[in-house]
Design a protein around this motif. Structure first.
Motif, PDB file in Angstrom:
ATOM      1  N   GLN A 150       0.983  -1.109   0.102  1.00 15.76           N
ATOM      2  CA  GLN A 150       0.031  -0.133   0.037  1.00 15.76           C
ATOM      3  C   GLN A 150       0.799   1.335  -0.172  1.00 15.76           C
ATOM      4  O   GLN A 150       0.677   2.217  -0.496  1.00 15.76           O
TER       5      GLN A 150
ATOM      6  N   ASN B 155       2.065   1.991  -3.302  1.00 16.03           N
ATOM      7  CA  ASN B 155       0.925   2.422  -4.252  1.00 16.03           C
ATOM      8  C   ASN B 155       0.976   3.760  -3.936  1.00 16.03           C
ATOM      9  O   ASN B 155       0.900   4.528  -4.995  1.00 16.03           O
TER      10      ASN B 155
ATOM     11  N   LYS C 125       1.466   6.798  -6.811  1.00 19.02           N
ATOM     12  CA  LYS C 125       0.380   7.847  -6.938  1.00 19.02           C
ATOM     13  C   LYS C 125       1.014   9.160  -6.790  1.00 19.02           C
ATOM     14  O   LYS C 125       0.734  10.212  -7.344  1.00 19.02           O
TER      15      LYS C 125
ATOM     16  N   GLU D 159      -7.553   0.743  -0.506  1.00 19.24           N
ATOM     17  CA  GLU D 159      -7.654  -0.245  -1.580  1.00 19.24           C
ATOM     18  C   GLU D 159      -8.904  -1.123  -0.949  1.00 19.24           C
ATOM     19  O   GLU D 159      -8.410  -1.728   0.472  1.00 19.24           O
TER      20      GLU D 159
END
Length: 163
Positions: free
Chosen positions: A54, A57, A61, A161
């Motif tokens: 995470q 991720n 981003k 998520e």
């Protein structure tokens, strides 16, 4: 694990943004990232229950967002230069204080939004009170664009998520 993750994130940022890959600059990056990690590891990663995947991720981003923000900063600079060189300055200058409520729950996300607004020429974040932002805008055009796409892009960085 939090310290290692913080160090890795900072060091990767160093490599990406410095663009220098020789031994001297990489050693400087390691030393700088290590010092910042030791001094402020709890600031960068406040939520300890987030997986490494995470975090990675979010990092990816954020990298995309930072390039988008750089583009927006260039556009805002062009706008401010046009305003500065306008013959009748009083006709385009319309400073305003704009208030809005953010949809971002994450404190780091709110901080990122405030800093992004301030980094963009023509706008300054004056105050954040809970989720309410007060921003000074230089012209009617800049005040109309607050918070704009920026808030949504930051919210997507920190979106959890579903598993």
């Amino acid at each position: 694990m939090v310290s290692v993750t913080s160090f890795l994130i900072l060091f990767v940022f160093w490599i990406i943004w410095s663009g220098k890959f020789d031994a001297f600059h990489l050693v400087l990056g390691v030393i700088s990232s290590l010092i910042v990690t030791l001094w402020s590891r709890d600031l960068l990663i406040s939520e300890k229950n987030v997986s490494f995947a995470q975090r990675l991720n979010e990092f990816m981003k954020f990298e995309y967002y930072s390039f988008w923000l750089l583009y927006e900063i260039v556009l805002a600079n062009i706008h401010v230069v046009k305003v500065a060189f306008t013959y009748d300055l009083k006709s385009v200058l319309e400073p305003k204080m704009v208030e809005f409520d953010t949809t971002i729950d994450n404190e780091l996300g709110q901080f990122l939004l405030a800093q992004s607004i301030t980094l963009t020429p023509g706008t300054v974040t004056v105050r954040i009170d809970d989720k309410r932002f007060l921003v000074h805008a230089l012209t009617k055009d800049t005040s109309a664009g607050i918070p704009g796409k920026m808030q949504g892009k930051i919210a997507r960085i920190f979106k959890k998520e579903k598993r």
